[in-house]
Design an enzyme around this catalytic site. Structure first.
Site, short mmCIF file in Angstrom:
data_model
loop_
_atom_site.label_atom_id
_atom_site.label_comp_id
_atom_site.label_asym_id
_atom_site.label_seq_id
_atom_site.Cartn_x
_atom_site.Cartn_y
_atom_site.Cartn_z
N ASP A 8 -2.36 6.50 -2.92
CA ASP A 8 -1.57 6.06 -2.94
C ASP A 8 -0.59 4.90 -3.86
OD1 ASP A 8 -3.02 4.03 -2.53
OD2 ASP A 8 -2.68 2.91 -0.24
N ASP A 24 -0.43 1.44 -4.00
CA ASP A 24 -1.74 0.57 -5.29
C ASP A 24 -3.38 1.42 -5.51
OD1 ASP A 24 -2.98 0.52 -2.48
OD2 ASP A 24 -3.64 -1.20 -1.72
N ASP A 82 -5.44 2.99 -3.45
CA ASP A 82 -6.74 2.55 -2.87
C ASP A 82 -7.63 3.48 -1.54
OD1 ASP A 82 -4.91 1.97 -1.01
OD2 ASP A 82 -6.05 -0.32 -0.80
N ARG A 83 -5.81 4.85 -1.95
CA ARG A 83 -6.07 5.85 -0.92
C ARG A 83 -6.84 7.00 -1.69
NH1 ARG A 83 -2.57 5.48 4.18
NH2 ARG A 83 -3.50 3.72 5.26
N LYS A 115 -11.52 0.50 -0.73
CA LYS A 115 -11.64 1.91 -0.75
C LYS A 115 -10.59 2.68 -2.27
CE LYS A 115 -7.17 2.17 2.26
NZ LYS A 115 -7.32 0.99 2.80
N SER A 159 0.54 -0.70 0.08
CA SER A 159 -0.06 -0.03 0.21
C SER A 159 0.73 1.47 -0.22
CB SER A 159 -0.86 -0.15 1.43
OG SER A 159 -1.87 0.79 0.85
N HIS A 160 0.09 2.54 1.44
CA HIS A 160 1.48 3.26 0.93
C HIS A 160 2.89 3.76 1.88
CE1 HIS A 160 -0.44 2.60 5.05
NE2 HIS A 160 0.39 3.10 4.87
C1 G16 Z 1 -4.98 -0.17 5.62
C2 G16 Z 1 -6.33 -0.76 5.79
C3 G16 Z 1 -7.07 0.13 6.08
C4 G16 Z 1 -6.34 0.98 7.06
C5 G16 Z 1 -5.14 1.36 6.88
C6 G16 Z 1 -4.23 2.20 8.05
O1 G16 Z 1 -5.25 0.40 4.25
O2 G16 Z 1 -7.36 -1.41 4.65
O3 G16 Z 1 -8.46 0.61 6.68
O4 G16 Z 1 -6.82 1.96 7.51
O5 G16 Z 1 -4.58 0.32 6.59
O6 G16 Z 1 -4.52 0.86 8.94
P1 G16 Z 1 -3.68 0.75 10.89
O7 G16 Z 1 -4.33 1.73 11.18
O8 G16 Z 1 -3.62 -0.15 11.54
O9 G16 Z 1 -1.70 1.02 10.02
P2 G16 Z 1 -3.72 0.37 2.57
O10 G16 Z 1 -3.98 1.80 2.35
O11 G16 Z 1 -2.84 0.45 3.97
O12 G16 Z 1 -4.25 -0.74 2.31
#
Ligand code: G16
Length: 543
Positions: free
Chosen positions: A277, A279, A281-282, A376, A113-114
């Site tokens: 981000d 991937d 989704d953000r 998302k 992801s990010h």
């Molecule tokens: C993931 C989850 C999200 C979550 C985020 C932060 O996002 O899919 O639902 O809100 O992590 O999670 P944490 O607070 O546990 O770090 P992504 O965009 O990283 O896949």
């Protein structure tokens, strides 16, 4: 081509977190690491014999090699077909869409992801189920259990599979269908939004800057925003996905997307700025001279979604993660629809979306989406914003001012302390947990605590219960602070402190967020002793 069985042993620490298994890339590249986890996915979901899966990732370092391994393991375990994005690329929402569109048995998304990418940065693997959404806890628990008992895995030995050309090929008895990663997703977006109105907006001179942060949304944004909607050439910047995201941190927030912020706050700012981000989704949304926080963005999208054709009939309900601000709750109340409060993690929205209880969901962590997929979706949020701007004829600043005047304003910020010693962070949370029941009635930095609890969620659809999802402390007047440890970091612990204050005095709707939140920040420090517990006197990231 030979099908071989490789003896292995359980590897510690393969427990999926908030969103799949995320580790340092070199950990994933270690002997048997990826293979063990992939075999554990197969074992945890009852095998893949005769199944069809989707495969793709955000293009980060090791994406291409991991795809080869996963395909060879799918073939060895009897999968019927794997549909792969060309070049092993797929944004997370596009992967979710393909799972649903092709009615497959699920899919594997390769992404952290990010988190930054590269040999010394992060990699991740996530399994999504047949509804297109991240595997629920019941499934990730089964996968984790399989990692703890694994003794062997199956893989075929073969030359590299060419994933650069769209079309079908076979690997043993398994079909590999390489598809264009963008086409189906772009077609879905055309069904949801008023492309005609958005095209008219751009042809009227509306200026956009979309920062793809050298990550996966580059090709999607260029196709949709520039080619199909007519945004000026060059509106999408950093559009080529790179294995190390150009050395950047592909996390769309004011810190990591500083270049975009600088443009949007500058003298020649475009009308609308956005970023996505690693991937895809953000999302981050910025108007000329105004940053829109994710919780506010969710509320605005919920309040105005009916302006887009895909949501013209209205929303069935809304949902937000617990640490997300209550701004959307006020919109839901006004619309007369339910608003659900779930634990952090998109997987918790899946049941609500499947059951038709919620249409729009969102999280403070820059994620917003709807029932069009089960992830998302960064570009979706950008397109809904553009649709709203096009139809309403208002600027982002006007929309925000109107929104706050109508619903009041939930001042909000998240403070992250990254790479904290895991033991110190766990201790701080344990101490705080043990003190929760004694907090109501006490005052901190002049704020009286009304309630304090350790958030647990009872899923209204499948009745499952998830405990220990964050510590909530509410103050008189509706302000609150939430403490949580991130489930996505790969180094030490990340402490997240979520701060919120509601204000409906019309003369106080235009304050600096940090000024408005100063009393809550002081109370949070007084309650938890963050500085003493973490050795940090300031957060690393403030959203
Ligand atoms: C993931 C989850 C999200 C979550 C985020 C932060 O996002 O899919 O639902 O809100 O992590 O999670 P944490 O607070 O546990 O770090 P992504 O965009 O990283 O896949």
């Amino acid at each position: 081509m030979e099908n071989i069985t490789v003896a292995t042993q359980p590897i510690e620490g393969q427990k999926p977190g908030t969103s799949g298994l995320r580790k340092k890339t070199r950990v994933f590249m270690g002997p048997h690491y990826l293979e063990n986890f992939v075999q554990a996915i197969w074992n945890g979901i009852g095998g893949v014999v005769g199944k069809t899966l989707i495969l793709g990732g955000d293009g980060r370092y090791f994406n291409d090699r991991a795809a080869q391994v996963i395909l060879r393991m799918a073939a060895a375990s009897g999968a019927a077909k794997v549909i792969v994005g060309q070049g092993a690329l797929l944004s997370t929402p596009a992967a979710s869409n393909l799972i649903r569109q092709h009615k497959t048995d699920g899919g594997i998304i390769m992404s952290a992801s990010h988190n930054p990418g590269g040999p010394d940065e992060d990699f991740g693997v996530k399994f999504n189920t047949s509804n297109g959404g991240p595997a629920p806890e019941e499934v990730t628990n089964a996968i984790f259990a399989a990692t703890e008992s694994i003794r062997e895995y199956q893989i075929v030995e073969t030359q590299d599979i060419d994933l650069s050309v769209v079309g079908n090929q076979t690997l043993g008895d398994m079909t590999i269908a390489v598809v264009d990663p963008v086409t189906d997703y772009a077609a879905l977006m055309e069904t949801l939004f008023d492309f005609h109105a958005i095209r008219a907006l751009f042809s009227g001179g509306f200026r956009l800057r979309f920062d793809a942060m050298h990550a996966i949304t580059g090709p999607y944004a260029t196709e949709i925003l520039e080619r199909r909607l007519g945004a000026a050439g060059g509106s999408v910047v950093n559009a080529t996905p790179l294995p190390d995201f150009g050395g950047g941190h592909p996390d769309p927030n004011p810190i990591w997307a500083k270049d975009l912020m600088d443009h949007m706050m500058g003298p020649d700012a475009p009308d609308f700025g956005a970023a996505s981000d690693g991937d895809g989704d953000r999302n981050m949304v910025v108007g000329r001279g105004i940053y829109v926080g994710p919780s506010d963005s969710l509320a605005v999208l919920a309040a105005n979604a009916h302006l887009a054709p895909g949501y013209a009939e209205g929303l069935m309900g809304a949902a937000r993660s617990m640490p997300t601000s209550g701004a959307v709750d006020r919109v839901a109340e006004a619309l007369g629809i339910a608003c659900y409060e779930t634990p952090t993690g998109w997987k918790f929205f899946g049941n609500l979306l499947d059951a038709g209880r919620a249409t729009i969901c969102g999280e403070e962590s820059a994620g917003t989406g709807s029932d069009h997929v089960r992830e998302k979706d960064g570009l979706w949020a950008v397109l809904l914003w553009l649709n709203i701007l096009a139809v309403s004829g208002k600027s982002v600043a006007e929309i925000m001012a109107d929104h706050w005047a109508t619903y009041g304003r939930n001042y909000y910020s998240r403070h992250d302390y990254e790479g904290v010693d895991a033991g110190d962070a766990a201790k701080m949370m344990a101490v705080l947990t043990s003190r929760l029941s004694g907090l109501p009635g006490q005052s901190f930095a002049g704020l009286a605590v009304t309630t304090a609890d350790d958030f647990a969620y009872n899923d209204p659809v499948d009745r499952s219960r998830s405990e220990h999802q964050g510590l909530r402390i509410e103050f008189e007047g509706g302000s609150r602070v939430v403490f949580r440890l991130s489930g996505t970091g790969t180094v030490g612990a990340t402490l997240r402190v979520y701060l919120e204050r509601y204000e409906d005095d019309p003369t106080l709707l235009d304050q600096e967020t940090m000024v408005a939140l100063a009393p809550i920040i002081a109370a949070a420090e007084e309650i938890a002793g963050i500085t003493a517990a973490t050795g940090r006197d300031a957060p690393d990231v403030m959203t």
